[in-house]
Design an enzyme around this catalytic site. Sequence first.
Site, PDB file in Angstrom:
ATOM      1  N   CYS A  35      -1.606   5.904  -2.821  1.00 31.33           N
ATOM      2  CA  CYS A  35      -1.935   4.558  -2.369  1.00 31.33           C
ATOM      3  C   CYS A  35      -2.713   4.608  -1.056  1.00 31.33           C
ATOM      4  O   CYS A  35      -2.131   4.852   0.015  1.00 31.33           O
ATOM      5  CB  CYS A  35      -0.636   3.768  -2.219  1.00 31.33           C
ATOM      6  SG  CYS A  35      -0.860   2.131  -1.535  1.00 31.33           S
ATOM      7  N   CYS A  46      -1.695   1.987   1.477  1.00 30.04           N
ATOM      8  CA  CYS A  46      -0.425   2.275   2.159  1.00 30.04           C
ATOM      9  C   CYS A  46      -0.610   3.347   3.232  1.00 30.04           C
ATOM     10  O   CYS A  46      -0.107   3.216   4.344  1.00 30.04           O
ATOM     11  CB  CYS A  46       0.617   2.810   1.167  1.00 30.04           C
ATOM     12  SG  CYS A  46       0.808   1.832  -0.317  1.00 30.04           S
ATOM     13  N   ASP A  47      -1.287   4.433   2.880  1.00 32.87           N
ATOM     14  CA  ASP A  47      -1.248   5.635   3.722  1.00 32.87           C
ATOM     15  C   ASP A  47      -2.570   5.996   4.386  1.00 32.87           C
ATOM     16  O   ASP A  47      -2.606   6.921   5.209  1.00 32.87           O
ATOM     17  CB  ASP A  47      -0.782   6.834   2.874  1.00 32.87           C
ATOM     18  CG  ASP A  47       0.613   6.614   2.307  1.00 32.87           C
ATOM     19  OD1 ASP A  47       1.387   5.860   2.931  1.00 32.87           O
ATOM     20  OD2 ASP A  47       0.918   7.182   1.244  1.00 32.87           O
TER      21      ASP A  47
HETATM   22  C1  LIG Z   1       4.988   6.813  -2.587  1.00 29.66           C
HETATM   23  C2  LIG Z   1       4.734   5.322  -2.443  1.00 29.66           C
HETATM   24  C3  LIG Z   1       4.401   4.818  -1.213  1.00 29.66           C
HETATM   25  C4  LIG Z   1       4.187   3.445  -1.041  1.00 29.66           C
HETATM   26  N1  LIG Z   1       3.863   2.977   0.199  1.00 29.66           N
HETATM   27  C5  LIG Z   1       3.744   1.655   0.394  1.00 29.66           C
HETATM   28  C6  LIG Z   1       3.482   1.143   1.700  1.00 29.66           C
HETATM   29  O1  LIG Z   1       3.362   1.885   2.680  1.00 29.66           O
HETATM   30  N2  LIG Z   1       3.382  -0.217   1.837  1.00 29.66           N
HETATM   31  C7  LIG Z   1       3.527  -1.071   0.776  1.00 29.66           C
HETATM   32  O2  LIG Z   1       3.475  -2.272   0.981  1.00 29.66           O
HETATM   33  N3  LIG Z   1       3.738  -0.598  -0.471  1.00 29.66           N
HETATM   34  C8  LIG Z   1       3.848   0.730  -0.703  1.00 29.66           C
HETATM   35  N4  LIG Z   1       4.061   1.213  -1.958  1.00 29.66           N
HETATM   36  C9  LIG Z   1       4.051   0.265  -3.090  1.00 29.66           C
HETATM   37  C10 LIG Z   1       5.417  -0.488  -3.183  1.00 29.66           C
HETATM   38  O3  LIG Z   1       6.468   0.437  -3.167  1.00 29.66           O
HETATM   39  C11 LIG Z   1       5.440  -1.331  -4.449  1.00 29.66           C
HETATM   40  O4  LIG Z   1       4.346  -2.215  -4.461  1.00 29.66           O
HETATM   41  C12 LIG Z   1       6.751  -2.127  -4.536  1.00 29.66           C
HETATM   42  O5  LIG Z   1       7.863  -1.285  -4.470  1.00 29.66           O
HETATM   43  C13 LIG Z   1       6.793  -2.950  -5.820  1.00 29.66           C
HETATM   44  O6  LIG Z   1       8.039  -3.584  -5.895  1.00 29.66           O
HETATM   45  P1  LIG Z   1       8.670  -4.065  -7.287  1.00 29.66           P
HETATM   46  O7  LIG Z   1       9.976  -4.670  -6.910  1.00 29.66           O
HETATM   47  O8  LIG Z   1       7.679  -4.860  -8.029  1.00 29.66           O
HETATM   48  O9  LIG Z   1       8.868  -2.746  -8.165  1.00 29.66           O
HETATM   49  P2  LIG Z   1       9.638  -1.373  -7.908  1.00 29.66           P
HETATM   50  O10 LIG Z   1       9.719  -1.061  -6.475  1.00 29.66           O
HETATM   51  O11 LIG Z   1       8.994  -0.387  -8.808  1.00 29.66           O
HETATM   52  O12 LIG Z   1      11.131  -1.659  -8.407  1.00 29.66           O
HETATM   53  C14 LIG Z   1      11.415  -1.816  -9.777  1.00 29.66           C
HETATM   54  C15 LIG Z   1      12.874  -1.503 -10.018  1.00 29.66           C
HETATM   55  O13 LIG Z   1      13.190  -1.800 -11.381  1.00 29.66           O
HETATM   56  C16 LIG Z   1      14.067  -0.814 -11.868  1.00 29.66           C
HETATM   57  N5  LIG Z   1      13.960  -0.762 -13.322  1.00 29.66           N
HETATM   58  C17 LIG Z   1      12.886  -0.381 -14.067  1.00 29.66           C
HETATM   59  N6  LIG Z   1      13.166  -0.438 -15.379  1.00 29.66           N
HETATM   60  C18 LIG Z   1      14.457  -0.862 -15.470  1.00 29.66           C
HETATM   61  C19 LIG Z   1      15.329  -1.104 -16.579  1.00 29.66           C
HETATM   62  N7  LIG Z   1      14.940  -0.915 -17.861  1.00 29.66           N
HETATM   63  N8  LIG Z   1      16.593  -1.493 -16.322  1.00 29.66           N
HETATM   64  C20 LIG Z   1      17.022  -1.697 -15.057  1.00 29.66           C
HETATM   65  N9  LIG Z   1      16.229  -1.489 -13.974  1.00 29.66           N
HETATM   66  C21 LIG Z   1      14.963  -1.082 -14.178  1.00 29.66           C
HETATM   67  C22 LIG Z   1      13.575   0.476 -11.198  1.00 29.66           C
HETATM   68  O14 LIG Z   1      14.595   1.465 -11.179  1.00 29.66           O
HETATM   69  C23 LIG Z   1      13.191  -0.025  -9.809  1.00 29.66           C
HETATM   70  O15 LIG Z   1      14.249   0.102  -8.888  1.00 29.66           O
HETATM   71  C24 LIG Z   1       4.294   2.576  -2.155  1.00 29.66           C
HETATM   72  C25 LIG Z   1       4.625   3.092  -3.429  1.00 29.66           C
HETATM   73  C26 LIG Z   1       4.843   4.452  -3.576  1.00 29.66           C
HETATM   74  C27 LIG Z   1       5.205   5.002  -4.925  1.00 29.66           C
END
Ligand SMILES: Cc1cc2nc3c(=O)[nH]c(=O)nc-3n(C[C@H](O)[C@H](O)[C@H](O)COP(=O)(O)OP(=O)(O)OC[C@H]3O[C@@H](n4cnc5c(N)ncnc54)[C@H](O)[C@@H]3O)c2cc1C
Length: 301
Positions: free
Chosen positions: A134, A137-138
């Site tokens: 990303c 992000c970084d």
């Molecule tokens: C390495 C990395 C670094 C990042 N750095 C940044 C940053 O610096 N700043 C920033 O703003 N964003 C950053 N991001 C992006 C950010 O993490 C995501 O945009 C954000 O987490 C999205 O949130 P979400 O709740 O939509 O999904 P997610 O964070 O993906 O959460 C989804 C959840 O659903 C659960 N889930 C999935 N399927 C199922 C199922 N069948 N049953 C039950 N539970 C389930 C998963 O286990 C997970 O916990 C980064 C991402 C990564 C991978």
Amino acid sequence: MLDLIIIGSGPAGLSAAIYGIRANLNLLVIEKDYEGTGQIALSSKVDNYLGLPGLDGYSMGEQFRQHAVDFGVNFLEATVTEISQDANDKHWIVKTADGAVNEAKAIIYAAGAVHRHLGVPGENEFAAKGVSYCATCDGAFYRGKVTAVVGGGDTALDDALYLSALCEKVYLIHRRDAFRAAEITVDRVRSKENIELVLNSQVEEILGSDRVNSVRLVGGRVLDIDGIFVAAGSVPVSRVVPECVEKNEAGYIVADETGVTSAPGFFVAGDVRTKALRQVVTAVSDGANTATAAAHYIENF
Ligand SMILES: Cc1cc2nc3c(=O)[nH]c(=O)nc-3n(C[C@H](O)[C@H](O)[C@H](O)COP(=O)(O)OP(=O)(O)OC[C@H]3O[C@@H](n4cnc5c(N)ncnc54)[C@H](O)[C@@H]3O)c2cc1C
């Protein structure tokens, strides 16, 4: 029957839970990986979330969850395997891998997305130590440094342009000789003096000691770099979403920021939704909007 089931406890799901419980909804959050709150737990440092600069992603996520726990949100640690809708009153039925069944008037689906990996040696070893997925992000951690971007689509080219404004030099590594991005973006990339195109090339291994210091390409060429951004696309976690919910070609659930989908009572929030920017701040915002839309729906159920 519950008012609301939220699937996923990343930033989107937790934000939805806080807005939902404050709207007096009887809700349950179902999460498969209770250790770590979604993708952000993988980040070593998050510098772009308002008011909490410099936190590691795991601690940030735990703070989010503690907020929800303190407000009385109930969690179930389980993997959702099937979602269906009752034919009569149209409430939703959620089955989990442990055999449990929970039912609710509405669903907020917030199961996120996962970044595609290259699958080469060094990629996992140097995750968050020079390997990133990303640029937004970084990228700022690589100011004045040399980076590489891997990929040939719009995201890869946008990342290369974003990094070219920060970094001394950016290598854009693509396995073909033509890009799959908009022509205007390709032209902008070609016009940047500090972007070097490395075409018809594939990464063989990411190298380093404590952190990444170079990348070796198939054929033997080695590029000295401080960081490498893999822009090979992301995959929405939407396999269990029922057919009545419209998805785009890539599998993202189609909705605007209200989270309203093609199926009444099924809402979507966070990275799994069609949107331009997948970040914590947009996931949290989605959670708030979607819980508000869901509360209105439940009121009239
Ligand atoms: C390495 C990395 C670094 C990042 N750095 C940044 C940053 O610096 N700043 C920033 O703003 N964003 C950053 N991001 C992006 C950010 O993490 C995501 O945009 C954000 O987490 C999205 O949130 P979400 O709740 O939509 O999904 P997610 O964070 O993906 O959460 C989804 C959840 O659903 C659960 N889930 C999935 N399927 C199922 C199922 N069948 N049953 C039950 N539970 C389930 C998963 O286990 C997970 O916990 C980064 C991402 C990564 C991978």
